[in-house]
Design an enzyme around this catalytic site. Structure first.
Site, PDB file in Angstrom:
ATOM      1  CB  SER A  92      34.405  33.285  36.671  1.00  0.00           C
ATOM      2  OG  SER A  92      33.036  33.061  36.505  1.00  0.00           O
ATOM      3  NE  ARG A 141      35.727  35.663  41.048  1.00  0.00           N
ATOM      4  CZ  ARG A 141      34.508  35.563  40.527  1.00  0.00           C
ATOM      5  NH1 ARG A 141      34.357  35.608  39.207  1.00  0.00           N
ATOM      6  NH2 ARG A 141      33.443  35.429  41.298  1.00  0.00           N
ATOM      7  CG  ASP A 173      26.383  30.672  34.969  1.00  0.00           C
ATOM      8  OD1 ASP A 173      25.316  31.283  35.170  1.00  0.00           O
ATOM      9  OD2 ASP A 173      27.489  31.087  35.338  1.00  0.00           O
ATOM     10  NE  ARG A 207      25.775  31.167  31.099  1.00  0.00           N
ATOM     11  CZ  ARG A 207      27.054  30.968  30.779  1.00  0.00           C
ATOM     12  NH1 ARG A 207      27.374  30.112  29.838  1.00  0.00           N
ATOM     13  NH2 ARG A 207      28.012  31.638  31.397  1.00  0.00           N
TER      14      ARG A 207
END
Length: 441
Positions: A25, A29, A322, A401
């Site tokens: 993340s 970003r 997640d 995942r």
């Protein structure tokens, strides 16, 4: 070269210290903020996964120069209005929902129509949750079947500020609105259900015109037009979501001990820690520090002999969204029935993860009751599969995942597992299997 992994035996007890790659993340970003900055931004420990490489490729197509070597990544920002909008531009988000949704907020003032595409999995995910609020700024979109990629964005020169209630707890939706508001005259106001807050923390660290008032369930965020963003040098902390697989592997391996170095432990991301502690797993944060607005620490985990069932409070969901697949493995070995609810957001991920949780647990011989948004797991503290019990995991839309959770299940509970599509891990965690091998030594 074979694209499957076969696991024939459980992992033995271990006592190790590991480092996992940079936070995904934060990596994405950082790429986006750096591309808007004035000057050169440098990142160390940038996650070099397919999702982050897709982000670098996207800003490159928007006219931003990048240099990547083994030690660091450099992005040569051209300022808040530095993008070049070429005719017939196509940006490919590949498998990354974070990139696909966030970058739309940066394209709201494009002077040419831009086409956004993604892979098969991303093309099944809902983009209307982002295009609806962005349309309120004055931007136009054309989506496949009104919801899906590929889409076209038609930017506007007369963007107007908006007021928006974000009630799904989607950090991607919230971040896209924040990025769009940066290009808009006036003040945009978002009432956002609690979710990860990396975008807001970076805005605050960069001293951008943003204010946040927090209440119990919502944040009220105000953003004004941004004139300048300073360059951002960043040594990216390790990813808590990637760490989660090793935290659970250790918890399920009695008498094992693990330290994971320099992990991002942002309070909006550590739902898994809170949940596992409630289940009796011993987890300790050491060397805690604040780094550029983010909290980081070394995480120490001890293998657990007795695991307690949990009636998981839904308020913890957004901070663990997640990680639920591996959390369910811990519930499988708990004493009693664990209950997780209000999890419809799990089916908005790369695959319908609640269904995959049910499949994996059923393969383990664990009873579940699953609805569209909840799962009850009837734990078995003595869970241990026969050596000749064969389990095959495939056709899961290459959800990284699902692959990693299946491998942790195989190493924790035994049996003979054949897990297909190991290249799925390249989207988020390319060296996952190497760390697993290091733990087995």
């Amino acid at each position: 070269m074979s694209n499957l992994v076969v696991v024939k035996k459980k992992i033995g007890k271990f006592k190790k210290t590991i480092t996992v790659p940079g936070d995904k993340s934060l990596s994405i970003r950082w790429v986006l903020f750096a591309s808007l900055s004035n000057g050169t931004s440098k990142a160390k420990n940038l996650l070099m996964s397919e999702d982050v490489l897709a982000a670098l490729e996207a800003i490159k197509k928007l006219g931003i120069k990048i240099i990547v070597n083994k030690k660091e990544c450099k992005v040569f920002g051209k300022g808040i209005d530095g993008y070049k909008f070429k005719k017939k531009l196509v940006l490919d988000a590949q498998n990354s929902g974070t990139l696909g949704r966030l970058i739309l907020g940066l394209l709201v003032n494009s002077t040419e129509p831009i086409k956004l595409i993604g892979d098969k999995s991303l093309s099944k995910r809902d983009f209307k949750r982002v295009t609806d609020p962005l349309s309120k700024f004055g931007v136009k979109f054309k989506l496949r079947n009104r919801n899906f990629l590929p889409l076209k964005i038609y930017g506007s020169h007369s963007l107007k500020p908006i007021k928006y209630n974000e009630n799904k707890g989607s950090a991607q939706c919230k971040s896209a609105i924040i990025f769009a508001a940066m290009r808009t005259n006036g003040t945009t106001i978002i009432k956002a259900k609690k979710s990860r807050n990396h975008t807001e923390l970076l805005c605050k660290y960069l001293k951008l015109p943003i204010s946040i008032k927090s209440s119990k369930n919502f944040d009220k965020i105000k953003i004004k037009k941004v004139k300048k963003i300073n360059s951002l040098n960043y040594n990216i902390p390790s990813d808590i979501s990637s760490s989660a697989f090793f935290i659970v592997l250790t918890a399920l391996s009695n008498k094992s001990e693990l330290v994971i170095k320099n992990v991002n432990v942002n309070p909006s991301r550590i739902g898994i820690i809170t949940i596992l502690k409630k289940m009796g797993i011993k987890i300790i944060f050491k060397n805690q520090k604040i780094y550029k607005g983010e909290k980081k620490a070394d995480i120490k985990v001890l293998g657990a002999k007795n695991i307690k069932a949990i009636n998981c409070p839904p308020k913890l969901n957004s901070g663990a969204i997640d990680e639920f697949l591996v959390i369910f493995l811990v519930a499988a070995k708990a004493k009693g029935v664990s209950y997780f609810r209000n999890l419809d957001e799990l089916n908005q991920k790369e695959s319908p993860r609640l269904k995959w949780a049910e499949k994996i647990l059923t393969n383990l011989g664990v009873k579940t009751i699953t609805t569209n948004d909840s799962i009850k797991i009837y734990g078995n503290p003595n869970l241990n599969l026969d050596l000749d019990k064969k389990i095959t995991i495939k056709n899961y839309l290459k959800d990284h995942r699902v692959f990693m959770t299946s491998l942790i299940a195989a190493l924790s509970f035994g049996g003979k597992w054949t897990i297909h599509d190991k290249d799925s891990i390249n989207t988020s965690f390319p060296n996952f299997l190497k760390i697993i091998e290091d733990l087995k030594k």
